[in-house]
Design an enzyme around this catalytic site. Structure first.
Site, PDB file in Angstrom:
ATOM      1  N   CYS A 137      30.116 -17.877   4.553  1.00 10.91           N
ATOM      2  CA  CYS A 137      29.740 -18.359   3.229  1.00 10.91           C
ATOM      3  C   CYS A 137      28.496 -17.638   2.698  1.00 10.91           C
ATOM      4  CB  CYS A 137      29.574 -19.874   3.240  1.00 10.91           C
ATOM      5  SG  CYS A 137      29.615 -20.598   1.560  1.00 10.91           S
TER       6      CYS A 137
ATOM      7  N   HIS B 175      34.649 -21.961   4.710  1.00  8.27           N
ATOM      8  CA  HIS B 175      34.148 -22.630   5.914  1.00  8.27           C
ATOM      9  C   HIS B 175      35.315 -23.062   6.803  1.00  8.27           C
ATOM     10  CE1 HIS B 175      29.845 -23.029   4.876  1.00  8.27           C
ATOM     11  NE2 HIS B 175      30.261 -23.151   3.627  1.00  8.27           N
TER      12      HIS B 175
ATOM     13  N   GLU C 201      35.150 -23.506   9.773  1.00  6.55           N
ATOM     14  CA  GLU C 201      34.600 -24.367  10.822  1.00  6.55           C
ATOM     15  C   GLU C 201      34.469 -25.830  10.394  1.00  6.55           C
ATOM     16  OE1 GLU C 201      30.981 -23.587   8.353  1.00  6.55           O
ATOM     17  OE2 GLU C 201      32.805 -22.488   8.893  1.00  6.55           O
TER      18      GLU C 201
END
Length: 326
Positions: A142, A235, A237
């Site tokens: 990001c 993202h 994650e």
């Protein structure tokens, strides 16, 4: 093979409750292998939450991975206890003589600032320059990806009229690329950002290739032809509840915030969101670690001898990455 992290790292109990096993250092030392060495520069304010999210993905690899955590000295973290930071994190001057198979540079909530106005910008650029000679492959997330693209390739960012916030479908540009091997042609990625990179400037950098993108929000996964640098605009994650927590935080603070795109069923924030990106997130990190494992020299300190200078020619950024590998 499990990840090797300190026994008392808070993420360890969370991961084990999810049936993800983290090996103790004493047990790992008895295995006759050279584990992968990763370092995570964690720029996020809630460091324990980010640690857990990233370690959850790294742990899905069959390889043994040893993790170090890095923080910047030029910024004081106010959302993580000093005890946690002193116990588990190091500063750049403590690690700069080491070599790593891989590095992860996280995002940071500073996108409203010009890069040079970020209080740790000078230190961050020093770390990013160091990564080119001391790390085989660096994965940027990001804002960390935007910052690296600006620093290494002079690609500017622009402020968006409306926050990119939600789960966005991305289309593969090359279904046979190594990094996205196993991906569906369309894959979901969480995004939460107020800025975007200049896509026209990206297209002018011949060393970069786009592996997946959206017609509405732009490039999603960007790589150098040798995978020494990987840039994730979203993202992968993020956990199931992360966007919900961001949404309700802003609602409580009275900030203008739209309902996350394609996240809550029927766009009802009172309904439980559905996790639609987990398999692709696991694949991405597993493919990355597998590539790093196969390509990093066993004598890890020789990494600096194989670095490729910025600016070497390749295909256009909108071209297919497999064109780099004749």
């Amino acid at each position: 093979m499990p990840i090797n992290i300190p026994n008392d790292l808070p993420a360890k109990d969370i991961l084990e409750s999810e049936k993800i096993f983290a090996i103790a250092a004493s047990d790992a030392s008895r295995q006759d292998i050279r584990p992968l060495r990763l370092i995570i520069l964690n720029l996020m304010p809630k460091k324990i939450e980010t640690e857990t999210q990233i370690l959850r993905l790294i742990s899905k690899s069959p390889l043994q991975v040893v993790i170090d955590f890095l923080m910047v000295r030029s910024h004081e973290s106010k959302n993580t206890s000093s005890d946690h930071l002193l116990k588990f994190y190091e500063f750049f001057d403590q690690v700069k003589d080491r070599y790593y198979d891989g590095m992860i540079i996280t995002g940071a909530p500073v996108e409203h600032l010009a890069y040079e106005d970020v209080d740790y910008w000078q230190e961050l650029t020093e770390i990013m320059d160091w990564s080119r000679s001391h790390v085989y492959s660096t994965l940027h997330i990001c804002w960390g990806a935007q910052a690296a693209l600006y620093h290494h390739y002079h690609i500017p960012k622009r402020l968006l009229p409306e926050k990119v916030f939600g789960i966005y479908p991305q289309r593969l540009c090359d279904e046979y690329d190594f990094l996205t091997n196993g991906f569906d042609e369309i894959h979901d990625t969480p995004h939460s950002r107020h800025t975007a990179i200049d896509e026209e400037a990206l297209r002018q950098v011949r060393q970069l290739a786009v592996l997946s993108r959206s017609d509405t929000i732009g490039s999603n996964i960007i790589v150098t032809k040798d995978y020494r640098q990987i840039f994730l605009m979203g993202h992968f994650e993020y956990g199931k509840e992360t966007l919900a927590q961001e949404y309700w935080r802003d609602v409580r603070l009275g900030k203008p915030i739209q309902i996350p795109y394609r996240y809550f069923p029927d766009d009802d924030p009172n309904k439980e969101p559905i996790l639609t990106w987990r398999s692709h997130a696991n694949l991405l990190y597993r493919n990355w670690l597998n590539y790093v494992y196969q390509m990093t020299p066993y004598a890890i300190e020789t990494i600096e001898l194989i670095q490729e200078p910025i600016g070497t020619s390749g295909k256009d950024a909108h071209g297919y990455a497999h064109a780099f590998r004749k």
